[in-house]
Scaffold this active site. Sequence first.
Site, PDB file in Angstrom:
ATOM      1  N   ARG A  42       0.858  -1.187   0.000  1.00 16.40           N
ATOM      2  CA  ARG A  42       0.000   0.000   0.000  1.00 16.40           C
ATOM      3  C   ARG A  42       0.888   1.229   0.000  1.00 16.40           C
ATOM      4  O   ARG A  42       1.627   1.463   0.951  1.00 16.40           O
ATOM      5  CB  ARG A  42      -0.888  -0.034   1.255  1.00 16.40           C
ATOM      6  N   SER A 111     -12.729  -3.994  -0.879  1.00 13.88           N
ATOM      7  CA  SER A 111     -13.157  -3.506   0.435  1.00 13.88           C
ATOM      8  C   SER A 111     -14.674  -3.383   0.462  1.00 13.88           C
ATOM      9  O   SER A 111     -15.277  -2.945  -0.519  1.00 13.88           O
ATOM     10  CB  SER A 111     -12.556  -2.126   0.721  1.00 13.88           C
ATOM     11  N   LYS A 140      -6.241   4.647   8.485  1.00 10.36           N
ATOM     12  CA  LYS A 140      -7.019   5.077   7.318  1.00 10.36           C
ATOM     13  C   LYS A 140      -7.976   6.177   7.739  1.00 10.36           C
ATOM     14  O   LYS A 140      -8.844   5.969   8.577  1.00 10.36           O
ATOM     15  CB  LYS A 140      -7.820   3.897   6.747  1.00 10.36           C
TER      16      LYS A 140
END
Length: 212
Positions: A42, A111, A140
Site C-alpha cells: 500500500r 473492500s 485510514k
Amino acid sequence: MKLDKKDLLLYAVTDRHWLGDDSLVDVVKESLDGGVTFVQLREKNLDQASFLEEAKELKALCAERGVPFVINDNVDIALAIDADGVHVGQDDMEAGAVREKLGQDKIIGVSAQTVEQALLAEKQGADYLGVGAVFPTNSKDDAKDVSFETLKAICEAVTIPVVAIGGITLENTKELAGSGIDGIAVISAIFGQDDIKLASENLKAEISKVVA
C-alpha cells in the site's frame, strides 16, 4: 495464482510510516519470518518509478516464500510487475473491470462495509473481501466503522473469504471470534512493533484460535 482461504489468515498491509531506518523489504521479510500469509503493498504517496521498483522487490520476496502478493489500488503497477493480484476500495475500479484488465488467474480483493457492497463485489468476481474498520483506527482516515453484527452478516451472505481490517491488535483479535472471518489484515499491529517477527508470530497464534 489460485487463492486458498488459508492464505488470508494473517494479511499484512505495508505502511512506510513505520519504517524508521529499515527498508520496506527488510520489514516485510521479518513479518514473513514470523508467519505472515499474505502481503499487500500500500503506497499512497510514492512516485510511480519508486513504487514500481519496490513492488518488484517485494514480489520476488513473496514468490520465494510462496506467499500471495497484491498491490493496493494500482492496477497498472500490478499489471506491470505481474503481481498475484490487486486490492481495490469502493471508490476504485470495480472488480469486473479489474478482472478484465488483469485476467482470470489473478487475485482480486475488494473492500466492503455493507452486505450490499459485499454481495455486489462477489457477483462482479472478487476473490475475497476486506471488511472494516472493525475497530477504531488511525491508519485510514476514510475508514468507516463496521459493527460485529455487520461483519458477521457479510460473512454469512457471501461464499468468498472475508478478512477483517481496521484497528486490530493482539489484544482485541479474540473479540472477532464467532464472526465467520477467515483472517485479519493489519498494519501497525505488525509494522508498528519493535519486534516484527515476534508480533507476527503472536498474531498468527491468536487469529488461528479465532478462525479454528
